[in-house]
Design a protein around this motif. Structure first.
Motif, PDB file in Angstrom:
ATOM      1  N   ARG A 537      20.573  19.087   1.076  1.00 57.56           N
ATOM      2  CA  ARG A 537      21.619  18.803   0.966  1.00 57.56           C
ATOM      3  C   ARG A 537      22.406  18.940   0.250  1.00 57.56           C
ATOM      4  O   ARG A 537      23.837  18.751   0.270  1.00 57.56           O
ATOM      5  CB  ARG A 537      21.207  17.502  -0.542  1.00 57.56           C
ATOM      6  N   THR A 538      22.445  19.904  -0.436  1.00 58.99           N
ATOM      7  CA  THR A 538      23.555  20.631  -1.595  1.00 58.99           C
ATOM      8  C   THR A 538      24.335  21.354  -0.787  1.00 58.99           C
ATOM      9  O   THR A 538      25.542  21.472   0.068  1.00 58.99           O
ATOM     10  CB  THR A 538      22.434  21.756  -1.987  1.00 58.99           C
ATOM     11  N   PHE A 539      23.363  21.864   0.900  1.00 57.67           N
ATOM     12  CA  PHE A 539      24.842  22.925   1.761  1.00 57.67           C
ATOM     13  C   PHE A 539      25.410  22.057   2.736  1.00 57.67           C
ATOM     14  O   PHE A 539      25.487  22.592   3.825  1.00 57.67           O
ATOM     15  CB  PHE A 539      23.840  23.576   2.360  1.00 57.67           C
ATOM     16  N   GLY A 540      24.913  20.128   2.862  1.00 55.68           N
ATOM     17  CA  GLY A 540      25.459  19.593   3.956  1.00 55.68           C
ATOM     18  C   GLY A 540      24.657  18.957   4.584  1.00 55.68           C
ATOM     19  O   GLY A 540      25.296  19.169   6.045  1.00 55.68           O
ATOM     20  N   MET A 541      23.830  19.525   4.746  1.00 48.11           N
ATOM     21  CA  MET A 541      23.138  20.515   6.282  1.00 48.11           C
ATOM     22  C   MET A 541      22.390  18.216   6.249  1.00 48.11           C
ATOM     23  O   MET A 541      21.293  18.359   7.346  1.00 48.11           O
ATOM     24  CB  MET A 541      22.239  21.312   5.735  1.00 48.11           C
ATOM     25  N   ALA A 542      22.291  17.627   5.273  1.00 47.90           N
ATOM     26  CA  ALA A 542      21.255  16.225   5.706  1.00 47.90           C
ATOM     27  C   ALA A 542      21.397  15.512   6.574  1.00 47.90           C
ATOM     28  O   ALA A 542      20.926  15.148   7.118  1.00 47.90           O
ATOM     29  CB  ALA A 542      21.901  15.439   4.265  1.00 47.90           C
ATOM     30  N   SER A 543      22.831  15.943   7.603  1.00 49.49           N
ATOM     31  CA  SER A 543      22.916  15.324   9.327  1.00 49.49           C
ATOM     32  C   SER A 543      21.802  16.142   9.934  1.00 49.49           C
ATOM     33  O   SER A 543      21.705  15.533  11.044  1.00 49.49           O
ATOM     34  CB  SER A 543      24.309  15.598   9.423  1.00 49.49           C
ATOM     35  N   LEU A 544      21.158  17.042   9.737  1.00 55.05           N
ATOM     36  CA  LEU A 544      20.198  17.166  10.450  1.00 55.05           C
ATOM     37  C   LEU A 544      19.024  17.194  10.271  1.00 55.05           C
ATOM     38  O   LEU A 544      17.971  17.333  11.280  1.00 55.05           O
ATOM     39  CB  LEU A 544      20.271  19.274  10.229  1.00 55.05           C
ATOM     40  N   PHE A 545      18.797  16.055   9.373  1.00 51.90           N
ATOM     41  CA  PHE A 545      17.410  15.856   9.247  1.00 51.90           C
ATOM     42  C   PHE A 545      17.031  14.360  10.386  1.00 51.90           C
ATOM     43  O   PHE A 545      16.041  14.732  11.502  1.00 51.90           O
ATOM     44  CB  PHE A 545      17.226  14.734   8.178  1.00 51.90           C
ATOM     45  N   ARG A 546      18.525  13.875  11.106  1.00 44.80           N
ATOM     46  CA  ARG A 546      18.324  12.319  11.392  1.00 44.80           C
ATOM     47  C   ARG A 546      18.929  13.615  13.434  1.00 44.80           C
ATOM     48  O   ARG A 546      17.715  12.981  14.001  1.00 44.80           O
ATOM     49  CB  ARG A 546      18.752  11.169  11.692  1.00 44.80           C
ATOM     50  N   GLN A 547      19.406  14.375  13.320  1.00 44.57           N
ATOM     51  CA  GLN A 547      19.537  15.133  14.279  1.00 44.57           C
ATOM     52  C   GLN A 547      18.605  16.051  15.032  1.00 44.57           C
ATOM     53  O   GLN A 547      18.112  15.808  15.811  1.00 44.57           O
ATOM     54  CB  GLN A 547      20.795  15.686  14.100  1.00 44.57           C
ATOM     55  N   ILE A 548      18.086  16.813  14.330  1.00 41.91           N
ATOM     56  CA  ILE A 548      17.089  17.203  14.881  1.00 41.91           C
ATOM     57  C   ILE A 548      15.142  17.212  14.270  1.00 41.91           C
ATOM     58  O   ILE A 548      14.367  17.969  14.743  1.00 41.91           O
ATOM     59  CB  ILE A 548      16.861  18.898  15.224  1.00 41.91           C
ATOM     60  N   GLY A 549      15.349  16.760  13.085  1.00 44.46           N
ATOM     61  CA  GLY A 549      14.040  15.857  12.477  1.00 44.46           C
ATOM     62  C   GLY A 549      13.932  17.201  11.811  1.00 44.46           C
ATOM     63  O   GLY A 549      13.724  18.760  11.731  1.00 44.46           O
ATOM     64  N   TYR A 569      15.628  11.422   5.773  1.00 42.10           N
ATOM     65  CA  TYR A 569      14.899  12.038   5.992  1.00 42.10           C
ATOM     66  C   TYR A 569      13.428  11.621   6.803  1.00 42.10           C
ATOM     67  O   TYR A 569      12.707  11.241   6.527  1.00 42.10           O
ATOM     68  CB  TYR A 569      13.369  11.689   4.524  1.00 42.10           C
ATOM     69  N   LYS A 570      13.577  12.348   7.548  1.00 39.96           N
ATOM     70  CA  LYS A 570      13.447  12.150   9.317  1.00 39.96           C
ATOM     71  C   LYS A 570      12.400  13.803   8.889  1.00 39.96           C
ATOM     72  O   LYS A 570      12.895  14.376   9.338  1.00 39.96           O
ATOM     73  CB  LYS A 570      14.122  11.531  10.585  1.00 39.96           C
ATOM     74  N   GLU A 571      10.948  13.422   9.287  1.00 38.95           N
ATOM     75  CA  GLU A 571       9.870  14.495   9.111  1.00 38.95           C
ATOM     76  C   GLU A 571       9.447  13.717  11.090  1.00 38.95           C
ATOM     77  O   GLU A 571       9.097  12.809  10.937  1.00 38.95           O
ATOM     78  CB  GLU A 571       8.167  14.309   8.516  1.00 38.95           C
ATOM     79  N   ALA A 572       8.862  14.575  12.009  1.00 41.72           N
ATOM     80  CA  ALA A 572       8.622  14.748  12.846  1.00 41.72           C
ATOM     81  C   ALA A 572       7.914  15.441  13.483  1.00 41.72           C
ATOM     82  O   ALA A 572       7.661  17.026  13.407  1.00 41.72           O
ATOM     83  CB  ALA A 572       9.598  14.627  14.005  1.00 41.72           C
ATOM     84  N   LEU A 577      13.805  21.971  12.230  1.00 38.84           N
ATOM     85  CA  LEU A 577      14.430  22.247  11.001  1.00 38.84           C
ATOM     86  C   LEU A 577      12.918  22.288   9.981  1.00 38.84           C
ATOM     87  O   LEU A 577      12.565  21.612   9.671  1.00 38.84           O
ATOM     88  CB  LEU A 577      14.824  21.001  10.354  1.00 38.84           C
ATOM     89  N   LEU A 578      12.940  24.080   9.821  1.00 43.11           N
ATOM     90  CA  LEU A 578      11.766  24.198   8.613  1.00 43.11           C
ATOM     91  C   LEU A 578      12.480  23.755   7.089  1.00 43.11           C
ATOM     92  O   LEU A 578      13.260  24.561   6.882  1.00 43.11           O
ATOM     93  CB  LEU A 578      11.630  25.463   9.026  1.00 43.11           C
ATOM     94  N   GLU A 579      11.984  22.791   6.720  1.00 41.47           N
ATOM     95  CA  GLU A 579      11.855  22.351   4.853  1.00 41.47           C
ATOM     96  C   GLU A 579      10.783  22.598   4.164  1.00 41.47           C
ATOM     97  O   GLU A 579      10.263  22.234   4.235  1.00 41.47           O
ATOM     98  CB  GLU A 579      12.378  21.030   4.444  1.00 41.47           C
ATOM     99  N   GLU A 580      10.991  23.974   3.710  1.00 42.23           N
ATOM    100  CA  GLU A 580      10.292  24.484   3.039  1.00 42.23           C
ATOM    101  C   GLU A 580       9.842  23.607   1.551  1.00 42.23           C
ATOM    102  O   GLU A 580       8.429  24.735   1.498  1.00 42.23           O
ATOM    103  CB  GLU A 580       9.912  26.121   3.224  1.00 42.23           C
TER     104      GLU A 580
END
Length: 896
Positions: A537-549, A569-572, A577-580
């Protein structure tokens, strides 16, 4: 299996003090013993678990031990039949031990400075051979990678070379050139894929890196499987590590992730020889019990292999548990002393310490006591453990194998404090080693340290070949053949950046937008692996949560709080996306796994790890160096880069050094663009070199969170952007009093541009302004040109071509002065650098730049100073400038 108290055995003083009713205690113990005898272990365990649950319900404090008794986890009846030829396995292992020893000792007889290690492989030889002969699967010769991934204990490298020699993969000349690589045909000290790119798979020479990387490689195999990119279900990750190595924080950093994600494709074998470099790992404790508690607490399946088959009869007769009690009371320091002594000493100082224990071995001689082996030297016990590990489903397994460091080296180092430093053996020790392992070598051959390889038609060699053929061929093997990936034309995904026309944005936002466009490209998009630690979210990447999961092997088993949001916040299970989480070490290990997939899996990937730049090279620099060794290909984006761009955050968040550290890694290309157009050109160039040209390099790009107008970038500037510098502007005055050249990089370029305008308007000094996208690339090109010139060849030097003459050159960046000073020796004119040396501070960007003396006024002062030094301007101009711009002493504290 926990040792239970014998109700007929006399109580110790401590037990008497704690036990207010020994009779009742005996009844409980007898009841449990009866349940075990009549109903079996499953019923006994259930009762214990039920009692424990009831105790918690009653509010009683839990004080159960986190480890089991000091004995093998697998009972004899569960170990099964040994499927190999035990005699041949032992003979082959003896040959390998000799060749590994000869390799190291020969090198140190010839060159005393070379070093090397004997004792580690001597302790682990059976561990490796059980794997090589029965479990470690090779590639099979097919186009697709199908073999196992094996992380080898680095100090055991001589043993791996010795096996490759028997297999005919390495020559006698190569063994003779151990640790002598410069002239060619030599062998590197530890596993280094950069130095032996067709042999070693993974670098493990830096302690702790191997365990962490092994976990994330196993995890990345699941990621590839769940995303439908590659079937990795048949592949397994094995890691052989040392017990002392487990003290490294990296060694245990990923244990809970491995268990949480059910990585049953992962097995650690920890060689517990109880000895680190200087002494016992835990002299006053028991490292094996500690590690069992650690791994079992993290959720791993733990298998202990402590005692060889010779101990089975003793444990079977130990009805009073005297042996278990004595083992539990013996610290590792004492175990090492016992290991270094003979059977007579062990009989006197261990078995005769307890009457019940003395009765247990009354029939045994000192020689029979001496023949009792530790479990890590027993092929049967180890095979049973390996097989149980492969059979375990739903969680990773660790095998804790107890061994002796320097096993077989007798008086030269077996279980001794000095074992790790043993690099030379005298003739008597060598002859004793030969006799111990029944090697067919004459005294003369032993004295000359001859390597030994049995005849091709010998039983040993036939068996050796058969076993590896059955398992798919030799290991380790590294392959780099891999189909490339298409990279779209620059204009098709970066038009917004190339033709920005003054639109405001930060380079961080531009990078995320470019990344998002790549994700939409067929062919390339599915192979992009975005990675963040915990700052999407800090880096403006929150849109990728829905786009690629967000990748999660369990999918999403809950309704997220922001379920109705566009940025949910979509996990799949097939998330990309690897959110570590808050683990930079884990995130860079994920990046390494993806960045080496082209070699490990034959699948090209483009990992993009974006992180706070201060938490990159400084925090996980050793892992980045391991990535370089492993020939990683990927992008590292150091966001919120620079010491003055992250206003308010202060000392530990502000980065002034990452680019310098990046420049020291030979196959890392480091970039510091100011504008989105520059960034786009650099990213496209990096992707094309790694994915199309398949160069073994990775790129570190600093990006900033500061919004400012972005100019368009003419196409004719692209080539110079990639060389490291291009001319951006000229500033001329009506009546010129002098000329300077101004170099700026990153966000400080805008201060340099403003300084050029002030020099023209306030001081009638002409200037050329250059945008430096990479001081390290400029230095690389200049260094290459200089080397060619020394050889009498003509070569173009971009630095000298761009900065001819003697006009003073002033270079400013948001990094320490060492960054622009990379090109100092190649600049013919007077060269002045400005940087942010010192500790960071919390304040506004304007105040920080003034404090560190990298703002426009500091650049102007430096330019005037350069002209004063040349005698072009009078000295009093400096005082005039300081008064005009209010430059005082407030910044003088940065260098103290």
């Amino acid at each position: 299996m926990v040792a239970m108290m014998n109700p007929n055995e006399p109580l110790t003083a401590l037990e008497t003090a704690l036990d207010s009713d020994p009779g009742e205690t005996a009844e409980w113990c007898e009841a449990l013993s009866s349940t075990l005898a009549h109903c079996g272990p499953a019923r006994a365990r259930y009762l214990l678990q039920r009692l424990q649950a009831h105790a918690l319900e009653l509010g009683l404090e839990r004080e159960a031990q986190a480890f089991s008794a000091y004995r093998n986890t697998l009972p004899v009846e569960q170990q099964g039949n040994y499927p190999g030829d035990l005699e041949l396995d032992e003979r082959i292992t003896g040959i390998l031990r000799w060749n590994a020893l000869a390799m190291v000792v020969r090198a140190n007889h010839a060159y005393g400075e070379l070093g090397g290690h004997i004792a580690s492989y001597a302790s682990a030889a059976e561990i490796f051979e059980v794997g090589f002969q029965h479990f470690f699967r090779g590639e099979g010769g097919g186009a697709q990678r199908s073999g196992d991934l094996v992380f080898f204990q680095p100090h055991s490298a001589p043993g791996i070379y010795a096996r490759a020699f028997l297999e005919g993969r390495l020559s006698e000349a190569q063994l003779a050139n151990y640790r002598q690589e410069v002239a060619g045909n030599g062998l590197c000290s530890y596993p280094h894929p950069w130095l032996m790119p067709d042999f070693w798979q993974f670098p493990t020479g830096s302690m702790g890196i191997g365990p962490l990387n092994a976990i994330y490689q196993a995890r990345f195999m699941r990621y590839l499987q769940h995303r439908g990119l590659l079937d990795t279900s048949a592949r397994h990750v094995w890691g052989v590590f040392g017990d002392g190595e487990m003290d490294e924080p990296e060694s245990i950093a990923g244990l809970t992730l491995a268990a949480r994600e059910g990585l049953d494709n992962l097995t650690f074998i920890v060689n517990c020889n109880l000895q680190r470099l200087d002494g016992p790992v835990r002299g006053n404790g028991q490292i094996i019990q500690e590690l069992e508690a650690l791994f079992s607490g993290a959720g791993w399946n733990v298998i202990k292999v402590l005692w060889g088959s010779e101990w089975d009869a003793l444990f079977a007769r130990d009805h009073e548990h005297a042996l278990l009690r004595q083992l539990a009371a013996t610290p590792d320091g004492q175990f090492q002393t016992l290991g270094a002594k003979d059977g007579s000493y062990n009989l006197e100082h261990f078995f005769k310490q307890n009457p019940a224990l003395q009765r247990l071995v009354a029939h045994m001689s000192a020689d029979e006591i001496n023949a009792l082996k530790r479990g890590g030297h027993d092929f049967r016990k180890l095979h049973a453990a390996y097989a149980a590990a492969k059979a375990c489903k739903g969680r990773p397994t660790v095998i804790l194998a107890k061994t002796k460091k320097g096993y077989g080296m007798s008086s030269a180092g077996e279980s001794r404090m000095t074992a790790h430093q043993a690099k030379k053996l005298d003739v008597q020790a060598l002859l004793a080693f030969r006799d111990r392992f029944h090697l067919p070598l004459s005294d003369e051959e032993v004295e000359q340290l001859r390597f030994y390889r049995p005849a091709a038609d010998s039983p040993e060699m036939i068996y050796l070949r058969q076993r590896r053929e059955a398992l798919g061929g030799p290991l380790p093997v590294r392959r780099s053949d891999c189909a490339g990936l298409p990279v779209p034309d620059l204009d098709s995904f970066a038009g917004f950046a190339l033709r920005a026309e003054g639109k405001e944005m930060s380079t961080t936002m531009a990078a995320v937008r470019l990344l998002g466009n790549w994700l939409k490209v067929p062919g390339l998009g599915p192979r992009v692996v975005p990675i963040v630690a915990d700052e999407a979210r800090t880096f403006g990447m929150a849109s990728l949560f829905r786009q690629i999961g967000i990748y999660s092997p369990q999918g999403q088993r809950y309704e997220p709080e922001d379920a109705g949001s566009l940025l949910v916040y979509k996990e799949a299970r097939d998330g990309q996306l690897l959110e570590e989480g808050i683990t930079e070490a884990g995130a860079i290990s994920s990046w390494i796994a993806a960045a080496t997939a082209y070699a490990v899996h034959g699948e090209a990937m483009l990992p993009v790890y974006i992180y706070y730049s201060m938490f990159g090279f400084q925090r996980v620099g050793d892992l980045i160096w391991a990535a370089a060794d492993q020939r990683a290909r990927g992008l590292l984006l150091g966001a919120t880069a620079g010491r003055t761009t992250l206003g308010g955050e202060g000392l530990q968040h502000q980065d002034g050094s990452s680019l310098v550290m990046a420049s020291m890694v030979p196959n890392c290309r480091a970039w510091d663009p100011c504008f989105a157009g520059e960034l786009a050109v650099i990213l496209e160039h990096a992707a094309r070199r790694m994915l199309v040209e398949q160069r073994d390099e990775f790129h570190y790009v600093a990006v900033m969170n500061e919004n400012y107008p972005q100019p368009s970038l003419p196409e004719d500037m692209h080539e110079d952007v990639l060389r490291g510098m291009y001319r951006l502007a000229r500033h001329a005055s009506a009546a010129s009093r002098g000329q300077v050249r101004l170099l700026g990089s990153g966000t400080i370029l805008r201060e340099v541009i403003a300084a050029g305008e002030l020099l023209a308007s306030d001081w009638q000094v002409d200037s050329e302004v250059f945008s430096v996208t990479s001081f390290s690339e400029l230095a690389r090109g200049a260094r290459d040109a200089q080397r060619l010139a020394m050889a009498g060849e003509q070569a173009d030097c971009h630095v000298r071509h761009s900065l001819p003459g003697d006009a003073p050159v002033i270079a400013a960046s948001d990094y320490v002065r060492a960054w622009p000073q990379l090109i100092a020796e190649y600049v013919q004119a007077p060269y002045i650098t400005l940087g942010t040396d010192g500790f960071g501070r919390s304040d506004t960007r304007q105040q920080l730049r003034r404090f560190f003396e990298v703002d426009r006024h500091a650049v102007v002062l430096a330019a005037l100073y350069g002209l004063v030094c040349q005698g072009v301007l009078p000295a009093d101009v400096l005082g005039q400038a300081r008064a005009r711009y209010g430059i005082g002493e407030e910044g003088a504290a940065w260098y103290r």
